[in-house]
Design a protein around this motif. Structure first.
Motif, PDB file in Angstrom:
ATOM      1  N   ALA A 106       2.881  17.374  -0.556  1.00  0.00           N
ATOM      2  CA  ALA A 106       2.912  16.040  -1.159  1.00  0.00           C
ATOM      3  C   ALA A 106       3.328  14.993  -0.139  1.00  0.00           C
ATOM      4  N   PHE A 107       4.321  15.316   0.676  1.00  0.00           N
ATOM      5  CA  PHE A 107       4.784  14.360   1.672  1.00  0.00           C
ATOM      6  C   PHE A 107       3.730  14.140   2.759  1.00  0.00           C
ATOM      7  N   LEU A 108       2.995  15.203   3.097  1.00  0.00           N
ATOM      8  CA  LEU A 108       1.941  15.077   4.104  1.00  0.00           C
ATOM      9  C   LEU A 108       0.834  14.148   3.604  1.00  0.00           C
ATOM     10  N   LEU A 109       0.451  14.314   2.345  1.00  0.00           N
ATOM     11  CA  LEU A 109      -0.563  13.435   1.761  1.00  0.00           C
ATOM     12  C   LEU A 109      -0.081  11.986   1.734  1.00  0.00           C
ATOM     13  N   MET A 110       1.177  11.795   1.359  1.00  0.00           N
ATOM     14  CA  MET A 110       1.721  10.442   1.311  1.00  0.00           C
ATOM     15  C   MET A 110       1.700   9.803   2.696  1.00  0.00           C
ATOM     16  N   TYR A 111       2.083  10.581   3.688  1.00  0.00           N
ATOM     17  CA  TYR A 111       2.134  10.028   5.048  1.00  0.00           C
ATOM     18  C   TYR A 111       0.743   9.605   5.516  1.00  0.00           C
ATOM     19  N   HIS A 112      -0.250  10.466   5.290  1.00  0.00           N
ATOM     20  CA  HIS A 112      -1.620  10.133   5.702  1.00  0.00           C
ATOM     21  C   HIS A 112      -2.146   8.925   4.939  1.00  0.00           C
ATOM     22  N   LEU A 113      -1.762   8.820   3.680  1.00  0.00           N
ATOM     23  CA  LEU A 113      -2.214   7.680   2.887  1.00  0.00           C
ATOM     24  C   LEU A 113      -1.706   6.372   3.482  1.00  0.00           C
ATOM     25  N   PHE A 114      -0.461   6.368   3.896  1.00  0.00           N
ATOM     26  CA  PHE A 114       0.159   5.129   4.366  1.00  0.00           C
ATOM     27  C   PHE A 114      -0.046   4.862   5.850  1.00  0.00           C
ATOM     28  N   THR A 115      -0.747   5.773   6.538  1.00  0.00           N
ATOM     29  CA  THR A 115      -1.067   5.505   7.935  1.00  0.00           C
ATOM     30  C   THR A 115      -2.564   5.287   8.129  1.00  0.00           C
ATOM     31  N   GLY A 116      -3.324   5.286   7.073  1.00  0.00           N
ATOM     32  CA  GLY A 116      -4.769   5.105   7.186  1.00  0.00           C
ATOM     33  C   GLY A 116      -5.188   3.655   7.069  1.00  0.00           C
ATOM     34  N   ASP A 117      -6.512   3.450   7.060  1.00  0.00           N
ATOM     35  CA  ASP A 117      -7.063   2.098   6.977  1.00  0.00           C
ATOM     36  C   ASP A 117      -6.954   1.514   5.571  1.00  0.00           C
ATOM     37  N   ARG A 118      -6.493   2.317   4.612  1.00  0.00           N
ATOM     38  CA  ARG A 118      -6.406   1.833   3.233  1.00  0.00           C
ATOM     39  C   ARG A 118      -5.401   0.685   3.078  1.00  0.00           C
ATOM     40  N   MET A 119      -4.506   0.531   4.057  1.00  0.00           N
ATOM     41  CA  MET A 119      -3.502  -0.535   3.982  1.00  0.00           C
ATOM     42  C   MET A 119      -3.985  -1.835   4.621  1.00  0.00           C
ATOM     43  N   ALA A 120      -5.197  -1.809   5.170  1.00  0.00           N
ATOM     44  CA  ALA A 120      -5.725  -3.014   5.825  1.00  0.00           C
ATOM     45  C   ALA A 120      -5.831  -4.159   4.816  1.00  0.00           C
ATOM     46  N   GLY A 121      -5.369  -5.330   5.217  1.00  0.00           N
ATOM     47  CA  GLY A 121      -5.446  -6.501   4.361  1.00  0.00           C
ATOM     48  C   GLY A 121      -4.251  -6.712   3.469  1.00  0.00           C
ATOM     49  N   HIS A 122      -3.345  -5.733   3.415  1.00  0.00           N
ATOM     50  CA  HIS A 122      -2.145  -5.856   2.594  1.00  0.00           C
ATOM     51  C   HIS A 122      -0.958  -6.197   3.490  1.00  0.00           C
ATOM     52  N   THR A 123      -0.048  -7.000   2.968  1.00  0.00           N
ATOM     53  CA  THR A 123       1.095  -7.444   3.772  1.00  0.00           C
ATOM     54  C   THR A 123       2.396  -7.347   2.995  1.00  0.00           C
ATOM     55  N   LEU A 124       3.497  -7.370   3.749  1.00  0.00           N
ATOM     56  CA  LEU A 124       4.829  -7.561   3.199  1.00  0.00           C
ATOM     57  C   LEU A 124       5.353  -8.824   3.861  1.00  0.00           C
ATOM     58  N   LEU A 125       5.427  -9.900   3.111  1.00  0.00           N
ATOM     59  CA  LEU A 125       5.722 -11.207   3.668  1.00  0.00           C
ATOM     60  C   LEU A 125       4.686 -11.523   4.744  1.00  0.00           C
ATOM     61  N   ALA A 126       5.121 -11.682   6.009  1.00  0.00           N
ATOM     62  CA  ALA A 126       4.157 -12.028   7.059  1.00  0.00           C
ATOM     63  C   ALA A 126       3.705 -10.818   7.865  1.00  0.00           C
ATOM     64  N   ALA A 127       4.126  -9.615   7.481  1.00  0.00           N
ATOM     65  CA  ALA A 127       3.825  -8.416   8.266  1.00  0.00           C
ATOM     66  C   ALA A 127       2.729  -7.594   7.609  1.00  0.00           C
ATOM     67  N   PRO A 128       1.598  -7.369   8.298  1.00  0.00           N
ATOM     68  CA  PRO A 128       0.550  -6.486   7.758  1.00  0.00           C
ATOM     69  C   PRO A 128       1.063  -5.062   7.598  1.00  0.00           C
ATOM     70  N   LEU A 129       0.772  -4.436   6.476  1.00  0.00           N
ATOM     71  CA  LEU A 129       1.251  -3.081   6.219  1.00  0.00           C
ATOM     72  C   LEU A 129       0.593  -2.056   7.138  1.00  0.00           C
ATOM     73  N   GLY A 130      -0.556  -2.403   7.694  1.00  0.00           N
ATOM     74  CA  GLY A 130      -1.238  -1.473   8.592  1.00  0.00           C
ATOM     75  C   GLY A 130      -0.810  -1.586  10.037  1.00  0.00           C
ATOM     76  N   ASP A 131       0.099  -2.536  10.360  1.00  0.00           N
ATOM     77  CA  ASP A 131       0.549  -2.739  11.739  1.00  0.00           C
ATOM     78  C   ASP A 131       1.902  -2.081  11.971  1.00  0.00           C
ATOM     79  N   SER A 132       2.115  -1.633  13.201  1.00  0.00           N
ATOM     80  CA  SER A 132       3.388  -1.052  13.587  1.00  0.00           C
ATOM     81  C   SER A 132       4.280  -2.117  14.211  1.00  0.00           C
ATOM     82  N   TRP A 133       5.503  -1.707  14.566  1.00  0.00           N
ATOM     83  CA  TRP A 133       6.434  -2.633  15.208  1.00  0.00           C
ATOM     84  C   TRP A 133       5.891  -3.105  16.560  1.00  0.00           C
ATOM     85  N   THR A 134       5.170  -2.210  17.250  1.00  0.00           N
ATOM     86  CA  THR A 134       4.562  -2.591  18.526  1.00  0.00           C
ATOM     87  C   THR A 134       3.587  -3.741  18.342  1.00  0.00           C
ATOM     88  N   ASP A 135       2.819  -3.676  17.270  1.00  0.00           N
ATOM     89  CA  ASP A 135       1.887  -4.769  16.979  1.00  0.00           C
ATOM     90  C   ASP A 135       2.644  -6.060  16.700  1.00  0.00           C
TER      91      ASP A 135
END
Length: 251
Positions: A106-135
């Motif tokens: 279950a945790f493996l599926l969750m991790y893959h879900l939240f690291t894929g392209d499915r988060m593109a276009g979604h944000t938390l305040l000004a931070a895109p959910l698909g971007d890392s701290w490096t970005d």
């Protein structure tokens, strides 16, 4: 795995739609946190079984130590004595291990879900959910709009890591690590284990923000859950234990 990811992604999307009127652009991030909590709640019975297994192993630890000392020069006799003790006390040597393994898929599926392209276009305040701290560092620096969001998540993760570090260190001091037999380097392992609590900081720093929220939520849940379970199990054990010198209470 793709089918499961699609199902999970749909569920997160539905949660986000429900939260949209209240949280606007932060709805998807809140849905990730809520969905992670729901998954952890679903596997809570396994966590409870793991806690009971660890409590059981702790309870018979003094007897195991006495057996190892008594039969130190007779490995075959020691093995049989340990098996007899486990059978007598109804304690499995694998108690608490297998339940934890069932959580991994279950945790493996969750991790893959939240690291894929499915988060593109979604944000938390000004931070895109698909971007890392490096970005975020490359786009405005650590104190830019996105950088501040990542710093807040890192700060919360650090706070959880400190709590987990202190709890683990205290637990190892009260219940030293039992590796089954005298093992060179066991003391070093005991010193290093609490420091592993801070490994989540590295993870949160390199994965996309969506995955970082998952890691933060899951880790915080683990810390709170273990504190609750071990307090509950210890309280239950103290109530059921007979008074010193008195007869054991029978159900």
């Amino acid at each position: 795995m793709s089918a499961f990811l699609d199902v999970f992604a749909t569920l997160v999307q539905r949660l986000a739609e429900l939260l949209q009127p209240l949280l606007a652009s932060a709805a998807t991030a809140a849905a990730i946190v809520l969905f992670t909590a729901l998954v952890r709640l679903a596997v809570h019975p396994l966590s409870r079984a793991a806690a009971r297994g660890q409590q059981a192993r702790t309870r018979i630890a003094p007897q195991l130590a006495a057996l190892r000392k008594r039969y130190a020069k007779n490995p075959e006799r020691l093995k049989k004595a340990i098996m007899d003790l486990h059978a007598k006390e109804k304690v499995s040597p694998f108690a608490g291990i297998l339940p934890s393994l069932f959580q991994a898929p279950a945790f493996l599926l969750m991790y893959h879900l939240f690291t894929g392209d499915r988060m593109a276009g979604h944000t938390l305040l000004a931070a895109p959910l698909g971007d890392s701290w490096t970005d975020a560092l490359a786009d405005g620096g650590p104190f830019g709009p996105a950088g501040r969001v990542h710093l807040a998540v890192l700060a919360l993760t650090a706070a959880v890591a400190v709590v987990n570090y202190r709890r683990t260190k205290r637990q190892l001091a009260e219940q030293p690590l039992d590796l089954g037999q005298p093992t060179p380097g066991a003391g070093a392992v005991t010193k290093v284990m609490p420091l592993l609590s801070f490994a989540t900081l590295v993870t949160v720093a390199v994965v996309p923000l969506a995955a970082a929220l998952y890691v933060l939520t899951s880790t915080a849940w683990t810390v709170a859950e273990r504190a609750f379970l071990f307090r509950a199990e210890s309280g239950s054990g103290s109530r059921s234990a007979p008074a010193e010198g008195g007869p054991a209470t029978r159900a």
